[in-house]
Design a protein around this motif. Structure first.
Motif, PDB file in Angstrom:
ATOM      1  N   SER A  27      26.965 -10.640  62.171  1.00  0.00           N
ATOM      2  CA  SER A  27      28.088 -11.577  62.277  1.00  0.00           C
ATOM      3  C   SER A  27      28.332 -12.289  60.960  1.00  0.00           C
ATOM      4  O   SER A  27      29.483 -12.492  60.562  1.00  0.00           O
ATOM      5  N   ALA A  28      27.259 -12.685  60.290  1.00  0.00           N
ATOM      6  CA  ALA A  28      27.413 -13.356  59.000  1.00  0.00           C
ATOM      7  C   ALA A  28      28.048 -12.422  57.977  1.00  0.00           C
ATOM      8  O   ALA A  28      28.915 -12.840  57.197  1.00  0.00           O
ATOM      9  N   LEU A  29      27.653 -11.139  57.996  1.00  0.00           N
ATOM     10  CA  LEU A  29      28.247 -10.173  57.070  1.00  0.00           C
ATOM     11  C   LEU A  29      29.739  -9.969  57.352  1.00  0.00           C
ATOM     12  O   LEU A  29      30.557  -9.914  56.425  1.00  0.00           O
ATOM     13  N   LEU A  30      30.101  -9.872  58.633  1.00  0.00           N
ATOM     14  CA  LEU A  30      31.517  -9.726  58.982  1.00  0.00           C
ATOM     15  C   LEU A  30      32.310 -10.968  58.576  1.00  0.00           C
ATOM     16  O   LEU A  30      33.433 -10.867  58.085  1.00  0.00           O
ATOM     17  N   LEU A  32      31.587 -13.107  56.142  1.00  0.00           N
ATOM     18  CA  LEU A  32      31.734 -13.131  54.684  1.00  0.00           C
ATOM     19  C   LEU A  32      32.774 -12.114  54.207  1.00  0.00           C
ATOM     20  O   LEU A  32      33.548 -12.385  53.282  1.00  0.00           O
ATOM     21  N   LEU A  33      32.792 -10.945  54.827  1.00  0.00           N
ATOM     22  CA  LEU A  33      33.803  -9.946  54.503  1.00  0.00           C
ATOM     23  C   LEU A  33      35.202 -10.479  54.820  1.00  0.00           C
ATOM     24  O   LEU A  33      36.142 -10.299  54.042  1.00  0.00           O
ATOM     25  N   GLY A  34      35.329 -11.161  55.954  1.00  0.00           N
ATOM     26  CA  GLY A  34      36.612 -11.750  56.329  1.00  0.00           C
ATOM     27  C   GLY A  34      37.054 -12.818  55.355  1.00  0.00           C
ATOM     28  O   GLY A  34      38.243 -12.881  54.987  1.00  0.00           O
ATOM     29  N   ILE A  35      36.121 -13.666  54.905  1.00  0.00           N
ATOM     30  CA  ILE A  35      36.466 -14.697  53.920  1.00  0.00           C
ATOM     31  C   ILE A  35      36.917 -14.040  52.619  1.00  0.00           C
ATOM     32  O   ILE A  35      37.899 -14.470  51.999  1.00  0.00           O
ATOM     33  N   GLY A  36      36.222 -12.982  52.202  1.00  0.00           N
ATOM     34  CA  GLY A  36      36.618 -12.270  50.988  1.00  0.00           C
ATOM     35  C   GLY A  36      38.001 -11.666  51.113  1.00  0.00           C
ATOM     36  O   GLY A  36      38.825 -11.757  50.192  1.00  0.00           O
ATOM     37  N   LEU A  37      38.275 -11.042  52.257  1.00  0.00           N
ATOM     38  CA  LEU A  37      39.600 -10.462  52.473  1.00  0.00           C
ATOM     39  C   LEU A  37      40.678 -11.545  52.531  1.00  0.00           C
ATOM     40  O   LEU A  37      41.809 -11.341  52.045  1.00  0.00           O
ATOM     41  N   LEU A  38      40.357 -12.684  53.128  1.00  0.00           N
ATOM     42  CA  LEU A  38      41.311 -13.796  53.145  1.00  0.00           C
ATOM     43  C   LEU A  38      41.657 -14.249  51.728  1.00  0.00           C
ATOM     44  O   LEU A  38      42.832 -14.493  51.408  1.00  0.00           O
ATOM     45  N   MET A  39      40.633 -14.374  50.888  1.00  0.00           N
ATOM     46  CA  MET A  39      40.861 -14.804  49.502  1.00  0.00           C
ATOM     47  C   MET A  39      41.741 -13.791  48.760  1.00  0.00           C
ATOM     48  O   MET A  39      42.685 -14.180  48.073  1.00  0.00           O
ATOM     49  N   VAL A  40      41.415 -12.504  48.912  1.00  0.00           N
ATOM     50  CA  VAL A  40      42.203 -11.462  48.246  1.00  0.00           C
ATOM     51  C   VAL A  40      43.632 -11.468  48.782  1.00  0.00           C
ATOM     52  O   VAL A  40      44.604 -11.351  48.020  1.00  0.00           O
ATOM     53  N   GLY A  41      43.795 -11.634  50.085  1.00  0.00           N
ATOM     54  CA  GLY A  41      45.133 -11.665  50.685  1.00  0.00           C
ATOM     55  C   GLY A  41      45.940 -12.856  50.220  1.00  0.00           C
ATOM     56  O   GLY A  41      47.157 -12.748  50.002  1.00  0.00           O
ATOM     57  N   LEU A  42      45.298 -14.006  50.062  1.00  0.00           N
ATOM     58  CA  LEU A  42      46.007 -15.191  49.581  1.00  0.00           C
ATOM     59  C   LEU A  42      46.379 -15.059  48.106  1.00  0.00           C
ATOM     60  O   LEU A  42      47.471 -15.473  47.689  1.00  0.00           O
ATOM     61  N   ILE A  43      45.479 -14.486  47.308  1.00  0.00           N
ATOM     62  CA  ILE A  43      45.746 -14.351  45.870  1.00  0.00           C
ATOM     63  C   ILE A  43      46.840 -13.318  45.610  1.00  0.00           C
ATOM     64  O   ILE A  43      47.769 -13.556  44.819  1.00  0.00           O
ATOM     65  N   THR A  55      41.221 -11.379  60.948  1.00  0.00           N
ATOM     66  CA  THR A  55      40.550 -10.610  62.006  1.00  0.00           C
ATOM     67  C   THR A  55      39.043 -10.555  61.783  1.00  0.00           C
ATOM     68  O   THR A  55      38.263 -10.818  62.710  1.00  0.00           O
ATOM     69  N   TYR A  56      38.619 -10.236  60.561  1.00  0.00           N
ATOM     70  CA  TYR A  56      37.190 -10.144  60.282  1.00  0.00           C
ATOM     71  C   TYR A  56      36.501 -11.500  60.327  1.00  0.00           C
ATOM     72  O   TYR A  56      35.314 -11.584  60.615  1.00  0.00           O
ATOM     73  N   THR A  57      37.237 -12.575  60.044  1.00  0.00           N
ATOM     74  CA  THR A  57      36.637 -13.906  60.112  1.00  0.00           C
ATOM     75  C   THR A  57      36.401 -14.321  61.562  1.00  0.00           C
ATOM     76  O   THR A  57      35.390 -14.963  61.878  1.00  0.00           O
ATOM     77  N   LEU A  58      37.314 -13.974  62.453  1.00  0.00           N
ATOM     78  CA  LEU A  58      37.183 -14.349  63.867  1.00  0.00           C
ATOM     79  C   LEU A  58      36.352 -13.356  64.686  1.00  0.00           C
ATOM     80  O   LEU A  58      35.889 -13.682  65.776  1.00  0.00           O
ATOM     81  N   MET A  59      36.180 -12.142  64.185  1.00  0.00           N
ATOM     82  CA  MET A  59      35.482 -11.087  64.927  1.00  0.00           C
ATOM     83  C   MET A  59      34.055 -11.463  65.353  1.00  0.00           C
ATOM     84  O   MET A  59      33.658 -11.135  66.484  1.00  0.00           O
ATOM     85  N   VAL A  61      32.743 -14.173  66.439  1.00  0.00           N
ATOM     86  CA  VAL A  61      32.735 -14.989  67.661  1.00  0.00           C
ATOM     87  C   VAL A  61      32.948 -14.103  68.879  1.00  0.00           C
ATOM     88  O   VAL A  61      32.241 -14.224  69.891  1.00  0.00           O
ATOM     89  N   PHE A  62      33.918 -13.197  68.785  1.00  0.00           N
ATOM     90  CA  PHE A  62      34.192 -12.309  69.909  1.00  0.00           C
ATOM     91  C   PHE A  62      33.063 -11.307  70.133  1.00  0.00           C
ATOM     92  O   PHE A  62      32.725 -10.992  71.280  1.00  0.00           O
ATOM     93  N   LEU A  63      32.491 -10.803  69.058  1.00  0.00           N
ATOM     94  CA  LEU A  63      31.401  -9.837  69.210  1.00  0.00           C
ATOM     95  C   LEU A  63      30.185 -10.456  69.894  1.00  0.00           C
ATOM     96  O   LEU A  63      29.593  -9.842  70.784  1.00  0.00           O
ATOM     97  N   ILE A  64      29.813 -11.658  69.471  1.00  0.00           N
ATOM     98  CA  ILE A  64      28.664 -12.316  70.111  1.00  0.00           C
ATOM     99  C   ILE A  64      28.974 -12.579  71.580  1.00  0.00           C
ATOM    100  O   ILE A  64      28.127 -12.385  72.456  1.00  0.00           O
ATOM    101  N   GLY A  65      30.193 -12.990  71.869  1.00  0.00           N
ATOM    102  CA  GLY A  65      30.573 -13.229  73.264  1.00  0.00           C
ATOM    103  C   GLY A  65      30.549 -11.963  74.102  1.00  0.00           C
ATOM    104  O   GLY A  65      30.004 -11.942  75.212  1.00  0.00           O
ATOM    105  N   ILE A  66      31.131 -10.890  73.578  1.00  0.00           N
ATOM    106  CA  ILE A  66      31.193  -9.635  74.335  1.00  0.00           C
ATOM    107  C   ILE A  66      29.803  -9.021  74.485  1.00  0.00           C
ATOM    108  O   ILE A  66      29.396  -8.638  75.590  1.00  0.00           O
TER     109      ILE A  66
END
Length: 157
Positions: A27-30, A32-43, A55-59, A61-66
């Motif tokens: 979950s931490a890796l996903l 961090l990947l989501g935060i990186g993609l967010l930064m690239v998308g914003l830049i 999606t990767y930032t919120l994933m 939470v859903f994975l642990i729940g499911i």
């Protein structure tokens, strides 16, 4: 002494917690990947990368729940089936404190000869002594090989 134990049930909350603990690193890796993609998308201003980042930032939470819900269902199903057909059988060997002092040193489970658990009157067996109570008395180190120390030993000067 060997004991045979049968696991009749698994707590559903405990199964959820165990699943959540095992999902921390993925979950931490996903995340961090989501935060990186967010930064690239914003830049870059690229909406597709920004959506992937969200999606990767919120994933996680859903994975642990499911995964947690699935593990709770498995634990519940195991409890029902174990009552009807029998559960997982484990054979366990009980060790006393005296048994823990017998064993090779350095394995992380049994204390070595330097431990306070072993009686001082008992002989300490090691490859360098013959079983005497004083381990230093018969200790002889292996001989060292004759190694060259520099170019002057080979007469190449």
């Amino acid at each position: 002494m060997m004991k045979k134990l049968e696991i009749k049930g698994i707590g559903t909350v405990s199964a959820f917690k165990a699943t959540a603990y095992m999902m921390i690193i993925p979950s931490a890796l996903l995340f961090l990947l989501g935060i990186g993609l967010l930064m690239v998308g914003l830049i870059t201003g690229e909406p597709t990368v920004l959506i992937l980042g969200i999606t990767y930032t919120l994933m996680p939470v859903f994975l642990i729940g499911i995964y947690g819900a699935i593990s709770m269902l498995i634990a519940l199903l195991y409890g029902v089936l174990a009552k009807k057909f029998g559960g997982l059988e484990l054979i366990v060997e009980e060790k006393t404190e005296l048994d823990l002092t017998k064993g090779p040193a350095g394995n992380g489970y049994a204390p070595g000869p330097q431990s306070n658990f072993s009686p001082s009157s008992s002989p300490i067996n090691s490859p360098f002594n013959s079983g005497s109570a004083n381990p230093q008395s018969n200790m002889t180190p292996p001989p060292l090989p004759n190694l060259p120390t520099g170019p002057d030993q080979n007469n190449n000067t």
